[in-house]
Design a protein around this motif. Structure first.
Motif, PDB file in Angstrom:
ATOM      1  N   ARG A   1       1.098   3.673  -3.166  1.00 40.88           N
ATOM      2  CA  ARG A   1       0.538   4.988  -2.915  1.00 40.88           C
ATOM      3  C   ARG A   1       1.527   6.095  -3.268  1.00 40.88           C
ATOM      4  NH1 ARG A   1      -2.462   6.071   2.697  1.00 40.88           N
ATOM      5  NH2 ARG A   1      -4.153   4.744   1.956  1.00 40.88           N
ATOM      6  N   ALA A   2       2.823   5.779  -3.095  1.00 40.85           N
ATOM      7  CA  ALA A   2       3.833   6.813  -3.359  1.00 40.85           C
ATOM      8  C   ALA A   2       3.706   7.371  -4.785  1.00 40.85           C
ATOM      9  CB  ALA A   2       5.222   6.253  -3.105  1.00 40.85           C
ATOM     10  N   PRO A   3       3.680   6.553  -5.849  1.00 49.64           N
ATOM     11  CA  PRO A   3       3.489   7.127  -7.182  1.00 49.64           C
ATOM     12  C   PRO A   3       2.106   7.748  -7.382  1.00 49.64           C
ATOM     13  CG  PRO A   3       3.649   4.724  -7.313  1.00 49.64           C
ATOM     14  CD  PRO A   3       3.963   5.109  -5.917  1.00 49.64           C
TER      15      PRO A   3
ATOM     16  N   PHE B   1       6.431  13.670 -14.577  1.00 48.33           N
ATOM     17  CA  PHE B   1       6.293  12.992 -13.276  1.00 48.33           C
ATOM     18  C   PHE B   1       5.131  12.008 -13.277  1.00 48.33           C
ATOM     19  CE2 PHE B   1       9.005  16.271 -11.142  1.00 48.33           C
ATOM     20  CZ  PHE B   1       9.864  15.369 -10.540  1.00 48.33           C
TER      21      PHE B   1
ATOM     22  N   SER C   1       0.845  -1.204   0.000  1.00 49.13           N
ATOM     23  CA  SER C   1       0.000   0.000   0.000  1.00 49.13           C
ATOM     24  C   SER C   1       0.876   1.247   0.000  1.00 49.13           C
ATOM     25  CB  SER C   1      -0.945  -0.013   1.198  1.00 49.13           C
ATOM     26  OG  SER C   1      -0.209   0.167   2.371  1.00 49.13           O
ATOM     27  N   HIS C   2       1.971   1.192   0.766  1.00 46.75           N
ATOM     28  CA  HIS C   2       2.870   2.348   0.780  1.00 46.75           C
ATOM     29  C   HIS C   2       3.501   2.563  -0.591  1.00 46.75           C
ATOM     30  CE1 HIS C   2       6.861   4.185   1.000  1.00 46.75           C
ATOM     31  NE2 HIS C   2       6.244   5.033   1.819  1.00 46.75           N
TER      32      HIS C   2
ATOM     33  N   GLU D   1       6.961  19.207 -16.995  1.00 48.81           N
ATOM     34  CA  GLU D   1       7.496  18.576 -15.772  1.00 48.81           C
ATOM     35  C   GLU D   1       6.426  17.711 -15.104  1.00 48.81           C
ATOM     36  OE1 GLU D   1       7.836  20.876 -12.262  1.00 48.81           O
ATOM     37  OE2 GLU D   1       9.768  20.007 -11.694  1.00 48.81           O
TER      38      GLU D   1
ATOM     39  N   GLU E   1       6.489  24.089 -16.458  1.00 44.98           N
ATOM     40  CA  GLU E   1       5.705  23.388 -15.437  1.00 44.98           C
ATOM     41  C   GLU E   1       4.900  22.223 -15.984  1.00 44.98           C
ATOM     42  OE1 GLU E   1       3.662  26.349 -12.945  1.00 44.98           O
ATOM     43  OE2 GLU E   1       5.408  25.951 -11.646  1.00 44.98           O
TER      44      GLU E   1
ATOM     45  N   THR F   1      -3.946  23.777 -11.903  1.00 37.40           N
ATOM     46  CA  THR F   1      -3.533  25.146 -11.549  1.00 37.40           C
ATOM     47  C   THR F   1      -2.963  25.848 -12.798  1.00 37.40           C
ATOM     48  OG1 THR F   1      -2.850  24.196  -9.433  1.00 37.40           O
ATOM     49  CG2 THR F   1      -2.221  26.484  -9.859  1.00 37.40           C
TER      50      THR F   1
ATOM     51  N   GLY G   1      -0.894  14.792  -7.094  1.00 40.64           N
ATOM     52  CA  GLY G   1      -0.282  16.114  -6.879  1.00 40.64           C
ATOM     53  C   GLY G   1      -0.053  16.847  -8.185  1.00 40.64           C
ATOM     54  N   PHE G   2       0.531  16.154  -9.160  1.00 39.67           N
ATOM     55  CA  PHE G   2       0.844  16.838 -10.424  1.00 39.67           C
ATOM     56  C   PHE G   2      -0.408  17.075 -11.259  1.00 39.67           C
ATOM     57  CE2 PHE G   2       5.159  15.591  -9.266  1.00 39.67           C
ATOM     58  CZ  PHE G   2       5.791  16.813  -9.450  1.00 39.67           C
TER      59      PHE G   2
ATOM     60  N   VAL H   1       0.481   9.398  -5.161  1.00 42.37           N
ATOM     61  CA  VAL H   1       0.557  10.759  -4.606  1.00 42.37           C
ATOM     62  C   VAL H   1       1.086  11.712  -5.679  1.00 42.37           C
ATOM     63  CG1 VAL H   1       1.838  12.186  -2.966  1.00 42.37           C
ATOM     64  CG2 VAL H   1       0.798  10.043  -2.212  1.00 42.37           C
ATOM     65  N   ASN H   2       2.091  11.253  -6.431  1.00 39.99           N
ATOM     66  CA  ASN H   2       2.635  12.082  -7.511  1.00 39.99           C
ATOM     67  C   ASN H   2       1.583  12.367  -8.571  1.00 39.99           C
ATOM     68  OD1 ASN H   2       5.168  12.533  -6.552  1.00 39.99           O
ATOM     69  ND2 ASN H   2       6.055  10.706  -7.534  1.00 39.99           N
TER      70      ASN H   2
ATOM     71  N   GLU I   1      -1.491  20.176  -9.944  1.00 43.57           N
ATOM     72  CA  GLU I   1      -0.601  21.215 -10.485  1.00 43.57           C
ATOM     73  C   GLU I   1      -1.041  21.587 -11.905  1.00 43.57           C
ATOM     74  OE1 GLU I   1       2.025  22.978  -9.217  1.00 43.57           O
ATOM     75  OE2 GLU I   1       1.423  22.085  -7.292  1.00 43.57           O
TER      76      GLU I   1
END
Lengths: 145, 527
Positions: free
Chosen positions: B290-292, B346, B286-287, B342, B339, B305, B298-299, B294-295, B302
């Protein structure tokens, strides 16, 4: 002393480049202009924090704020937290723990070891930024008389 | 009476008892030991019946023989009395004869007293003795003759006395001189003697019979006692055997129970370990998944935005001239050139990483499902093969892998062992210190039912806090200067767990590591 006027240095220990980039972007967006030093591994981060003598004297006149990921490739964030909190000159530095899991035992352990804030990823970046800003401002107030 | 019941009981026994016993044995699934030796088994019943019969025979025989003895004793006293009375009769008659002779000589009335007494007592005495001689015809005839002759003698004496009283004494003497009285007396004596002999014969016979009775009683008592003792011994032996069987059955049950508990404990430990492994696996997966993620999240945010920035710029552009346009143009350029690419980069990297992770998990799951087959595997051969596969990576300066002693042959899964040693030797090459020649030593020994194997290297070593962590999925220790996913040791440990073994590491950072493997000599049944 003049040295006390040095701004807070943000030390980010995060192995995932994407996460690091996102954290940095959000810190900046929150208006925090402090220098951010990023580490992707625990070993160099600890070497920087503790200095060559292992006592952390290098940073004694510069208050750091530590952003810590718990899952690092070469060691766990818990190890780093323990070392930081057991170092005389570093133990008052605020530590924000960042992790992808919300395991209660792990959270409890981090707080027991002296972590100031515990944030679970994926983060609500607005709250995250607020936490950073407040800790940052708090530090600025403390450090700039 | 008793002789009639016993054959019945004996006849019943062999028919009925086994007939009851047989279906009982078929019905109950209880341990055969208990059933076969239950206290009411045919054998026990038979012994009980025999024992009871022995007792009954003793009692009955004693009763019958004692009765016979009693009867004989009565007979004896009756015979003795009879014999005595018969002799008394002879005496009475002799007295009477003397009395008669005395009176004839003296003519004195006083001499007649014994004669009168005999005359008075004789009939009574004869009546008393009568039953004694009725048993056989010979004595019966002798007695009849005794009665007749004694009567005739009394008549003869009475007549001579009467003649004397009448003053015809000479006539009376003449009558005596005929000697008829003398012969009668002789006859009487002979008869009494014969009767005496007969009585004595019968007395002897009674004594002999009694002796026989006593002997028979003794024989019956001894033989029955012997039977009872034997039966008791048999019963005692049966009870002893039954008790022993119960004890041994209980011991067997206890042993079964203990081994069952040990088995349950072992299985519980296995389950607990498997459970904690699954939890750990779920946590790690799960960790790491989940790490990718989160990317990506998040992106993505972004990007939105960035989109807002671009939208604002275009809106301003459409509205026409504005002072803020040049600044917005710069921002839009920055967003488009810096941006957004990038963020896209990611997101792409993260999704690729997630895909890789999922593939790895699938691979592990497939490995875990592979059916293991136990066969004799020479560990020496396995290690030689693993060494052969990496020989080309050895450098100069006498580098190499040495198998220190002859490794044992185990019954286990060959492919799993190939992978275990392949991974360990691969690691020793990957994490060597380039500045010093690599030396790896493999040694093994058998300890009881387990095999201990050590793989020792002089590589870079592992920090103490990572001694457990290196066996976890996707976790790696030390500098990340070698390619790898953090799979190898996790896979090795999982395989060893499946083979019933385990692995741990003893290491000093910078000096080297010793990987210690334990596993069963004969792998238990793979599930």
């Amino acid at each position: 002393m003049d040295d006390q006027a040095k701004p807070v240095l943000i030390i980010m220990i995060e192995d995932d480049e994407g996460h690091a980039r996102l954290i940095e972007k959000n810190i900046r967006r929150a208006g925090v202009r402090n220098e951010i030093r990023a580490f992707t591994h625990g070993t160099p981060a600890l070497a920087f924090l503790l200095g060559p003598d292992g006592q952390g004297m290098v940073n004694s006149n510069q208050a750091p704020l530590i952003l810590l990921d718990l899952n690092l490739p070469d060691m766990t964030g818990i190890d780093i937290l323990q070392k930081v909190k057991s170092c005389e000159s570093l133990k008052r530095a605020p530590v924000i723990v960042l992790t992808t899991t919300d395991d209660q035992r792990e959270i409890q352990r981090c707080y027991d070891l002296g972590a100031n804030v515990y944030i679970t990823k994926p983060v609500d970046y607005e709250n995250f930024s607020n936490a950073i800003r407040q800790l940052g401002l708090f530090l600025s107030v403390m450090q700039i008389p | 009476m008793n002789d009639f019941t016993s054959p019945e009981a004996q006849a019943k026994n062999p028919e009925n008892v086994p007939a009851q016993g047989m279906p009982q044995q078929e019905q109950t699934a209880l341990p055969a030991v208990l059933d076969r030796n239950s206290p009411l088994s045919p054998l026990t019943l038979l012994l009980l019946v025999i024992g009871s019969l022995g007792l009954l025979i003793i009692v009955a025989a004693s009763f019958i023989l004692l009765n016979a003895t009693n009867h004989d004793m009565n007979d004896l006293s009756r015979l003795r009395d009879g014999a005595a009375t018969t002799n008394q009769i002879l005496t009475l008659l002799q007295n009477a004869e003397s009395s008669q002779r005395g009176y004839l000589l003296t003519q004195d009335e006083r001499y007649l007293e014994p004669f009168n007494a005999t005359k008075e007592q004789l009939p009574e005495k004869l009546r008393q003795t009568h039953p004694v001689y009725q048993e056989n015809p010979r004595t019966k005839e002798l007695f009849t003759r005794l009665v007749t002759i004694s009567q005739r003698k009394m008549d003869e004496m009475s007549e001579t006395i009467a003649l004397t009283k009448a003053g015809k004494r000479q006539e009376a003497i003449e009558f005596v001189k005929t000697n008829s009285g003398f012969y009668q007396m002789e006859n009487l004596r002979t008869l009494v003697g014969e009767l005496d002999t007969d009585v004595n014969r019968r007395v002897d016979e009674r004594f002999r019979r009694q002796n026989d009775n006593v002997f028979a009683l003794r024989l019956v008592t001894i033989s029955s006692t012997l039977v009872i003792v034997l039966v008791l011994a048999g019963v005692f032996w049966l009870i002893l055997r039954f008790t022993n069987n119960i004890i041994s059955a209980r011991r067997d049950i206890e042993i079964l129970n203990d081994s069952l508990e040990a088995k349950v404990e072992e299985r519980t430990l296995d389950l607990l370990r498997a459970n904690s492994e699954i939890q750990r696996f779920a946590y790690i997966v799960s960790h790491d998944l989940r790490a990718p993620l989160v990317n990506v999240m998040g992106f993505t945010s972004e990007l939105s935005t960035n989109l807002t920035t671009l939208r604002e710029f275009i809106e301003k552009l459409e509205k026409g001239k504005d002072d803020s346009l040049p600044a917005l143009l710069d921002e839009a350029k920055f967003v488009i050139h810096e941006e957004m690419p990038e963020a896209l980069q990611f997101i792409r990297t993260s999704t690729t990483k997630m895909d890789g992770l999922i593939n790895t998990i699938l691979k592990l799951s497939r490995e875990g499902r592979r059916v293991l087959t136990a066969e004799p595997v020479d560990l020496n051969h396995v290690c030689e093969q693993a060494v052969g596969a990496i020989r080309h990576q050895f450098g100069e300066g006498g580098e190499g892998i040495m198998i220190e002693n002859r490794l044992p042959v185990v019954i286990s899964d060959r492919l799993a062992l190939d992978q275990i040693f392949g991974n360990l030797l691969d690691n020793s090459i990957k994490y060597r210190i380039p500045a010093r020649p690599l030396h790896v030593t493999i040694r093994g020994k058998v300890s009881g039912k387990r095999v201990l194997i050590e793989v020792e290297d002089n590589g870079r070593g592992i920090a103490p806090q990572d001694h457990e962590r290196i066996f976890e999925l996707f976790r790696r220790s030390g500098a990340q200067d070698q390619p790898g996913e953090g799979l190898g040791l996790a896979h090795v440990r999982a395989l060893l767990h499946r083979l019933g073994g385990d692995i741990k590491v003893v290491s000093t950072l910078g000096q080297g590591s010793i990987f210690q493997i334990t596993m069963p000599l004969v792998a238990r049944k793979f599930e």
